[in-house]
Design a protein around this motif. Structure first.
Motif, PDB file in Angstrom:
ATOM      1  N   GLY A 123      -2.806 -10.701   1.294  1.00  0.00           N
ATOM      2  CA  GLY A 123      -3.144 -10.957  -0.100  1.00  0.00           C
ATOM      3  C   GLY A 123      -2.987  -9.727  -0.969  1.00  0.00           C
ATOM      4  O   GLY A 123      -2.494  -9.806  -2.104  1.00  0.00           O
ATOM      5  N   VAL A 124      -3.384  -8.560  -0.441  1.00  0.00           N
ATOM      6  CA  VAL A 124      -3.241  -7.316  -1.191  1.00  0.00           C
ATOM      7  C   VAL A 124      -1.768  -6.977  -1.383  1.00  0.00           C
ATOM      8  O   VAL A 124      -1.350  -6.553  -2.473  1.00  0.00           O
ATOM      9  CB  VAL A 124      -3.979  -6.174  -0.472  1.00  0.00           C
ATOM     10  CG1 VAL A 124      -3.635  -4.821  -1.089  1.00  0.00           C
ATOM     11  CG2 VAL A 124      -5.477  -6.405  -0.528  1.00  0.00           C
ATOM     12  N   TYR A 125      -0.959  -7.165  -0.330  1.00  0.00           N
ATOM     13  CA  TYR A 125       0.476  -6.901  -0.455  1.00  0.00           C
ATOM     14  C   TYR A 125       1.111  -7.799  -1.520  1.00  0.00           C
ATOM     15  O   TYR A 125       1.924  -7.337  -2.330  1.00  0.00           O
ATOM     16  CB  TYR A 125       1.182  -7.135   0.882  1.00  0.00           C
ATOM     17  CG  TYR A 125       0.693  -6.283   2.029  1.00  0.00           C
ATOM     18  CD1 TYR A 125       0.135  -5.019   1.819  1.00  0.00           C
ATOM     19  CD2 TYR A 125       0.779  -6.725   3.348  1.00  0.00           C
ATOM     20  CE1 TYR A 125      -0.311  -4.240   2.872  1.00  0.00           C
ATOM     21  CE2 TYR A 125       0.345  -5.960   4.402  1.00  0.00           C
ATOM     22  CZ  TYR A 125      -0.202  -4.722   4.159  1.00  0.00           C
ATOM     23  OH  TYR A 125      -0.645  -3.956   5.204  1.00  0.00           O
ATOM     24  N   ALA A 126       0.741  -9.081  -1.501  1.00  0.00           N
ATOM     25  CA  ALA A 126       1.314 -10.024  -2.465  1.00  0.00           C
ATOM     26  C   ALA A 126       0.966  -9.623  -3.892  1.00  0.00           C
ATOM     27  O   ALA A 126       1.810  -9.728  -4.804  1.00  0.00           O
ATOM     28  CB  ALA A 126       0.827 -11.438  -2.166  1.00  0.00           C
ATOM     29  N   PHE A 205      -2.104   5.868   5.102  1.00  0.00           N
ATOM     30  CA  PHE A 205      -3.411   5.239   5.221  1.00  0.00           C
ATOM     31  C   PHE A 205      -4.476   6.333   5.286  1.00  0.00           C
ATOM     32  O   PHE A 205      -4.316   7.335   5.974  1.00  0.00           O
ATOM     33  CB  PHE A 205      -3.478   4.358   6.470  1.00  0.00           C
ATOM     34  CG  PHE A 205      -2.493   3.217   6.448  1.00  0.00           C
ATOM     35  CD1 PHE A 205      -2.869   1.972   5.971  1.00  0.00           C
ATOM     36  CD2 PHE A 205      -1.185   3.398   6.876  1.00  0.00           C
ATOM     37  CE1 PHE A 205      -1.968   0.926   5.931  1.00  0.00           C
ATOM     38  CE2 PHE A 205      -0.278   2.358   6.841  1.00  0.00           C
ATOM     39  CZ  PHE A 205      -0.669   1.120   6.358  1.00  0.00           C
ATOM     40  N   ASN A 206      -5.569   6.104   4.540  1.00  0.00           N
ATOM     41  CA  ASN A 206      -6.678   7.059   4.585  1.00  0.00           C
ATOM     42  C   ASN A 206      -7.269   7.147   5.985  1.00  0.00           C
ATOM     43  O   ASN A 206      -7.641   8.218   6.453  1.00  0.00           O
ATOM     44  CB  ASN A 206      -7.760   6.647   3.582  1.00  0.00           C
ATOM     45  CG  ASN A 206      -7.318   6.829   2.146  1.00  0.00           C
ATOM     46  OD1 ASN A 206      -6.647   7.795   1.817  1.00  0.00           O
ATOM     47  ND2 ASN A 206      -7.677   5.904   1.279  1.00  0.00           N
ATOM     48  N   GLU A 221      -2.005  -3.806   9.793  1.00  0.00           N
ATOM     49  CA  GLU A 221      -3.409  -3.818   9.393  1.00  0.00           C
ATOM     50  C   GLU A 221      -4.040  -5.108   9.906  1.00  0.00           C
ATOM     51  O   GLU A 221      -4.079  -6.106   9.209  1.00  0.00           O
ATOM     52  CB  GLU A 221      -3.535  -3.722   7.874  1.00  0.00           C
ATOM     53  CG  GLU A 221      -3.261  -2.365   7.301  1.00  0.00           C
ATOM     54  CD  GLU A 221      -3.661  -2.269   5.844  1.00  0.00           C
ATOM     55  OE1 GLU A 221      -4.736  -1.723   5.544  1.00  0.00           O
ATOM     56  OE2 GLU A 221      -2.884  -2.756   5.000  1.00  0.00           O
ATOM     57  N   ARG A 222      -4.498  -5.078  11.124  1.00  0.00           N
ATOM     58  CA  ARG A 222      -5.109  -6.273  11.713  1.00  0.00           C
ATOM     59  C   ARG A 222      -6.523  -6.488  11.182  1.00  0.00           C
ATOM     60  O   ARG A 222      -6.981  -7.619  11.043  1.00  0.00           O
ATOM     61  CB  ARG A 222      -5.114  -6.160  13.236  1.00  0.00           C
ATOM     62  CG  ARG A 222      -5.648  -7.376  13.951  1.00  0.00           C
ATOM     63  CD  ARG A 222      -5.252  -7.396  15.415  1.00  0.00           C
ATOM     64  NE  ARG A 222      -3.832  -7.660  15.585  1.00  0.00           N
ATOM     65  CZ  ARG A 222      -3.245  -7.777  16.780  1.00  0.00           C
ATOM     66  NH1 ARG A 222      -3.955  -7.638  17.880  1.00  0.00           N
ATOM     67  NH2 ARG A 222      -1.952  -8.024  16.871  1.00  0.00           N
ATOM     68  N   GLN A 223      -7.215  -5.397  10.879  1.00  0.00           N
ATOM     69  CA  GLN A 223      -8.538  -5.466  10.248  1.00  0.00           C
ATOM     70  C   GLN A 223      -8.436  -4.736   8.915  1.00  0.00           C
ATOM     71  O   GLN A 223      -8.335  -3.508   8.874  1.00  0.00           O
ATOM     72  CB  GLN A 223      -9.604  -4.840  11.142  1.00  0.00           C
ATOM     73  CG  GLN A 223      -9.856  -5.614  12.427  1.00  0.00           C
ATOM     74  CD  GLN A 223     -10.925  -4.979  13.279  1.00  0.00           C
ATOM     75  OE1 GLN A 223     -11.215  -3.805  13.155  1.00  0.00           O
ATOM     76  NE2 GLN A 223     -11.526  -5.769  14.155  1.00  0.00           N
ATOM     77  N   PHE A 224      -8.448  -5.480   7.832  1.00  0.00           N
ATOM     78  CA  PHE A 224      -8.223  -4.905   6.510  1.00  0.00           C
ATOM     79  C   PHE A 224      -9.402  -4.040   6.084  1.00  0.00           C
ATOM     80  O   PHE A 224     -10.563  -4.423   6.252  1.00  0.00           O
ATOM     81  CB  PHE A 224      -7.994  -6.015   5.492  1.00  0.00           C
ATOM     82  CG  PHE A 224      -7.825  -5.517   4.087  1.00  0.00           C
ATOM     83  CD1 PHE A 224      -6.677  -4.852   3.711  1.00  0.00           C
ATOM     84  CD2 PHE A 224      -8.827  -5.692   3.153  1.00  0.00           C
ATOM     85  CE1 PHE A 224      -6.514  -4.375   2.427  1.00  0.00           C
ATOM     86  CE2 PHE A 224      -8.680  -5.230   1.862  1.00  0.00           C
ATOM     87  CZ  PHE A 224      -7.516  -4.560   1.490  1.00  0.00           C
ATOM     88  N   VAL A 225      -9.094  -2.848   5.557  1.00  0.00           N
ATOM     89  CA  VAL A 225     -10.097  -1.927   5.031  1.00  0.00           C
ATOM     90  C   VAL A 225      -9.750  -1.668   3.569  1.00  0.00           C
ATOM     91  O   VAL A 225      -8.651  -1.204   3.253  1.00  0.00           O
ATOM     92  CB  VAL A 225     -10.121  -0.603   5.821  1.00  0.00           C
ATOM     93  CG1 VAL A 225     -11.146   0.347   5.225  1.00  0.00           C
ATOM     94  CG2 VAL A 225     -10.422  -0.864   7.293  1.00  0.00           C
ATOM     95  N   GLU A 226     -10.670  -1.961   2.693  1.00  0.00           N
ATOM     96  CA  GLU A 226     -10.435  -1.811   1.255  1.00  0.00           C
ATOM     97  C   GLU A 226     -10.098  -0.364   0.913  1.00  0.00           C
ATOM     98  O   GLU A 226     -10.787   0.573   1.307  1.00  0.00           O
ATOM     99  CB  GLU A 226     -11.682  -2.247   0.470  1.00  0.00           C
ATOM    100  CG  GLU A 226     -11.516  -2.198  -1.038  1.00  0.00           C
ATOM    101  CD  GLU A 226     -10.584  -3.272  -1.544  1.00  0.00           C
ATOM    102  OE1 GLU A 226      -9.923  -3.033  -2.567  1.00  0.00           O
ATOM    103  OE2 GLU A 226     -10.524  -4.358  -0.917  1.00  0.00           O
ATOM    104  N   GLY A 227      -8.991  -0.177   0.170  1.00  0.00           N
ATOM    105  CA  GLY A 227      -8.589   1.146  -0.283  1.00  0.00           C
ATOM    106  C   GLY A 227      -7.925   2.012   0.765  1.00  0.00           C
ATOM    107  O   GLY A 227      -7.632   3.189   0.501  1.00  0.00           O
TER     108      GLY A 227
END
Length: 292
Positions: A123-126, A205-206, A221-227
């Motif tokens: 969703g973030v990529y889109a 990636f941070n 990114e199997r487990q999404f981390v905000e930012g």
């Protein structure tokens, strides 16, 4: 007796997992852009056995009771994302990164789902690239090539995944590519034109440990981390630490001496566990032969 068997079994199980990781690292010592994996251990639950005052004899300095553990388990598997050594190939389609960051690759949504990209990341990529037709994965393997697809050419990696430009679109050419060059900031020049045709995406990636190794040198990114996800669009200063090197590939970062040392330690863990099981079996056999 059963407790000692349980402790030994948990130790051997964890040591076996570590041996598998080390074996995989050594097997990929010549794999382009490969990143080694490391296993960390954690003690299992400790319990306390109380003792009666009858054994609190004169001269004893330790308190009554003692603790015993239940062995160890694998606490986590981390990726060693340190850069590997660069190897010159003189192939214009080979590109390496001289610092942190990754190449961004484009895959169909179904392939992204198969590789385990989280729905939140999709969703973030889109939203970020204004395109719902693509999924994105990441790699340090820059052994690229041109792939002819129905009247046009596309820059792809060794798996056939298309390489992403900084806008999140595939890098494509609707004309013959006679010469091909990439500068240290990823600007791609074709047929000796003065203006760049496009620019390769540099992603970072941070927290790189939030990435999952999906196999074939692909990270997702199997487990999404905000930012966590960064691109050169939001952070141009990334070029201060990382540059593109055309005509080079990045070797594996596996240190064979370190891996052999870790393998010896893991084998000793297995040996200690096996000896504990053997000793417990001997003691149980002796106990069964005792007659009242």
């Amino acid at each position: 007796m059963n407790l000692s068997l349980h402790i030994a079994a948990s130790t051997m199980r964890s040591a076996g997992t570590k041996v598998d990781l080390i074996s995989n690292n050594i097997a990929n010592i010549d794999t382009i852009g490969f990143k080694a994996s490391k296993a960390s251990f954690q003690d299992l639950l400790y319990e306390r056995i109380n003792q009666t005052e009858r054994i609190n004899l004169p001269g004893r300095t330790t308190p009554l009771g003692f603790q015993y553990g239940h062995g160890v388990r694998i606490n986590g598997i981390t990726q060693d994302l340190r850069p590997g050594a660069l190897k010159e190939t003189s192939n214009p389609y080979d590109v390496a990164l001289t610092g942190p960051g990754m190449f961004q690759l484009i895959v169909p949504p179904a392939e992204a789902e198969r590789l385990g990209v989280s729905d939140e990341a999709m969703g973030v990529y889109a939203q970020l690239f204004d395109n719902e037709d693509y999924g994105y994965v990441f790699t340090r393997d820059g052994s690229f090539r041109l792939d002819v697809r129905g009247g046009y050419s596309s820059l792809v990696d060794a798996r056939g995944y298309q390489v992403s430009d900084r806008l999140g679109n595939p890098i494509e050419f609707d004309f013959d590519v006679e010469s091909f060059s990439i500068d240290n900031q990823g600007n791609l020049f074709v047929n000796e034109e003065a203006a760049p045709h496009t620019q390769l995406m540099l992603a970072n990636f941070n927290n790189t440990q939030a990435l999952h190794h999906a196999g074939n040198n692909i990270f997702v990114e199997r487990q999404f981390v905000e930012g966590n996800f960064q691109t050169i669009n939001d952070n141009p200063d990334m070029f201060q630490n990382t540059q593109f090197a055309q005509g080079f590939i990045e070797g594996s970062n596996v240190d064979i001496i370190e891996q052999m040392t870790e393998l010896i330690n893991a084998q000793r863990m297995l040996q200690f566990g096996a000896r504990a099981i053997q000793s417990t079996d001997t003691m149980m056999g002796l106990a069964n032969t005792i007659r009242s």
